[in-house]
Design a protein around this motif. Structure first.
Motif, PDB file in Angstrom:
ATOM      1  N   ALA A  21       0.840  -1.285   0.056  1.00 46.79           N
ATOM      2  CA  ALA A  21       0.141  -0.149   0.019  1.00 46.79           C
ATOM      3  C   ALA A  21       0.776   1.004  -0.038  1.00 46.79           C
ATOM      4  N   MET A  22       1.756   1.244   0.833  1.00 43.71           N
ATOM      5  CA  MET A  22       2.876   2.465   0.792  1.00 43.71           C
ATOM      6  C   MET A  22       3.659   2.634  -0.445  1.00 43.71           C
ATOM      7  N   ALA A  23       4.112   1.376  -1.025  1.00 40.66           N
ATOM      8  CA  ALA A  23       4.711   1.557  -2.368  1.00 40.66           C
ATOM      9  C   ALA A  23       3.766   1.852  -3.342  1.00 40.66           C
ATOM     10  N   GLY A  27       3.944   5.408  -5.968  1.00 40.02           N
ATOM     11  CA  GLY A  27       4.011   5.077  -7.191  1.00 40.02           C
ATOM     12  C   GLY A  27       2.693   5.640  -8.091  1.00 40.02           C
ATOM     13  N   ILE A  28       1.526   5.740  -7.441  1.00 37.11           N
ATOM     14  CA  ILE A  28       0.412   6.319  -8.099  1.00 37.11           C
ATOM     15  C   ILE A  28       0.372   7.697  -8.682  1.00 37.11           C
ATOM     16  N   GLY A  29       1.012   8.510  -7.245  1.00 40.63           N
ATOM     17  CA  GLY A  29       1.490   9.777  -7.229  1.00 40.63           C
ATOM     18  C   GLY A  29       2.337  10.233  -8.239  1.00 40.63           C
ATOM     19  N   ALA A  30       3.313   9.452  -8.213  1.00 38.70           N
ATOM     20  CA  ALA A  30       4.499   9.663  -9.351  1.00 38.70           C
ATOM     21  C   ALA A  30       3.777   9.509 -10.671  1.00 38.70           C
ATOM     22  N   VAL A  31       3.056   8.465 -10.992  1.00 37.50           N
ATOM     23  CA  VAL A  31       2.806   8.161 -12.341  1.00 37.50           C
ATOM     24  C   VAL A  31       1.760   9.184 -12.626  1.00 37.50           C
ATOM     25  N   LEU A  32       0.692   9.574 -11.679  1.00 43.71           N
ATOM     26  CA  LEU A  32       0.020  10.623 -12.244  1.00 43.71           C
ATOM     27  C   LEU A  32       0.416  11.854 -12.643  1.00 43.71           C
ATOM     28  N   GLY A  33       1.429  12.314 -11.526  1.00 43.58           N
ATOM     29  CA  GLY A  33       2.132  13.662 -11.921  1.00 43.58           C
ATOM     30  C   GLY A  33       2.986  13.646 -13.170  1.00 43.58           C
ATOM     31  N   PHE A  50       2.823  15.642  -7.142  1.00 42.76           N
ATOM     32  CA  PHE A  50       1.859  14.522  -6.660  1.00 42.76           C
ATOM     33  C   PHE A  50       2.854  13.455  -6.182  1.00 42.76           C
ATOM     34  N   LEU A  51       4.180  13.266  -6.319  1.00 43.22           N
ATOM     35  CA  LEU A  51       5.096  12.512  -5.599  1.00 43.22           C
ATOM     36  C   LEU A  51       4.982  12.697  -4.203  1.00 43.22           C
ATOM     37  N   GLY A  52       5.042  13.954  -3.616  1.00 43.33           N
ATOM     38  CA  GLY A  52       4.757  14.712  -2.260  1.00 43.33           C
ATOM     39  C   GLY A  52       3.687  14.207  -1.841  1.00 43.33           C
ATOM     40  N   PHE A  53       2.289  14.135  -2.517  1.00 44.56           N
ATOM     41  CA  PHE A  53       1.240  13.495  -2.025  1.00 44.56           C
ATOM     42  C   PHE A  53       1.272  12.124  -1.718  1.00 44.56           C
ATOM     43  N   GLY A  54       1.920  11.449  -2.863  1.00 45.40           N
ATOM     44  CA  GLY A  54       1.969   9.924  -2.452  1.00 45.40           C
ATOM     45  C   GLY A  54       2.791   9.621  -1.181  1.00 45.40           C
ATOM     46  N   ALA A  56       3.098  11.482   1.337  1.00 46.34           N
ATOM     47  CA  ALA A  56       2.369  11.940   2.432  1.00 46.34           C
ATOM     48  C   ALA A  56       1.150  10.666   2.649  1.00 46.34           C
ATOM     49  N   ALA A  57       0.569  10.126   1.847  1.00 53.77           N
ATOM     50  CA  ALA A  57      -0.278   9.312   2.000  1.00 53.77           C
ATOM     51  C   ALA A  57       0.420   8.017   2.484  1.00 53.77           C
ATOM     52  N   ALA A  58       1.688   7.734   1.966  1.00 55.54           N
ATOM     53  CA  ALA A  58       2.548   6.566   2.707  1.00 55.54           C
ATOM     54  C   ALA A  58       2.725   6.882   4.268  1.00 55.54           C
ATOM     55  N   PHE A  59       3.058   8.094   4.557  1.00 57.10           N
ATOM     56  CA  PHE A  59       3.282   8.337   5.964  1.00 57.10           C
ATOM     57  C   PHE A  59       1.936   8.243   6.859  1.00 57.10           C
ATOM     58  N   ARG A  60       0.694   8.754   6.187  1.00 51.20           N
ATOM     59  CA  ARG A  60      -0.403   8.429   6.609  1.00 51.20           C
ATOM     60  C   ARG A  60      -0.860   6.981   7.006  1.00 51.20           C
ATOM     61  N   LYS A  61      -0.650   6.081   6.094  1.00 48.69           N
ATOM     62  CA  LYS A  61      -0.608   4.601   6.096  1.00 48.69           C
ATOM     63  C   LYS A  61       0.194   4.144   7.232  1.00 48.69           C
ATOM     64  N   GLY A  62       1.247   4.650   7.373  1.00 44.55           N
ATOM     65  CA  GLY A  62       2.208   4.085   8.256  1.00 44.55           C
ATOM     66  C   GLY A  62       2.133   4.532   9.701  1.00 44.55           C
ATOM     67  N   TYR A  63       1.432   5.569   9.919  1.00 42.57           N
ATOM     68  CA  TYR A  63       0.924   6.215  10.990  1.00 42.57           C
ATOM     69  C   TYR A  63      -0.184   5.435  11.549  1.00 42.57           C
ATOM     70  N   TYR A  64      -1.232   5.137  10.784  1.00 43.70           N
ATOM     71  CA  TYR A  64      -2.518   4.399  11.111  1.00 43.70           C
ATOM     72  C   TYR A  64      -2.021   3.105  11.637  1.00 43.70           C
TER      73      TYR A  64
END
Length: 101
Positions: A21-23, A27-33, A50-54, A56-64
């Motif tokens: 999920a983190m990867a 990856g989705i953020g980078a490809v979309l960007g 969008f890489l930054g958004f990705g 941030a989403a990985a950090f959110r998943k890890g924090y959860y």
């Protein structure tokens, strides 16, 4: 199967999906960007945004994960650092290949 074993398998199943999920979020953020950069001619700004958004989403998943399972925060950041480093390496390779096209 007793309840303790079921809980163990459920936890292991969840933990095994976290790395993917983190990867994928990075990856989705980078490809979309990258796609939006090609479409609008803003290279490389949208890629990095969008890489930054990705990330941030990985950090959110890890924090959860840390909050749900009570892992040690330093351990979480070590594994997150390895995951982000691997994602950057793969994105760099993908970006170089895309530039050659």
């Amino acid at each position: 199967m007793d309840e303790e074993t079921k809980k163990l398998f459920k936890t292991l199943g969840y933990l095994s999906t976290v790395g993917l999920a983190m990867a994928f979020s990075i990856g989705i953020g980078a490809v979309l960007g990258y796609y939006l950069d090609k479409k609008f001619g803003t290279r490389p700004w949208l890629f990095f945004i969008f890489l930054g958004f990705g990330i941030a989403a990985a950090f959110r998943k890890g924090y959860y994960l840390d909050k749900k399972f009570g892992t040690r925060p330093w351990l979480f950041f070590i594994f997150l650092g390895f995951g982000i480093a691997a994602a950057f390496r793969n994105l760099h390779i993908m970006y170089k290949k895309a530039q050659k096209m």
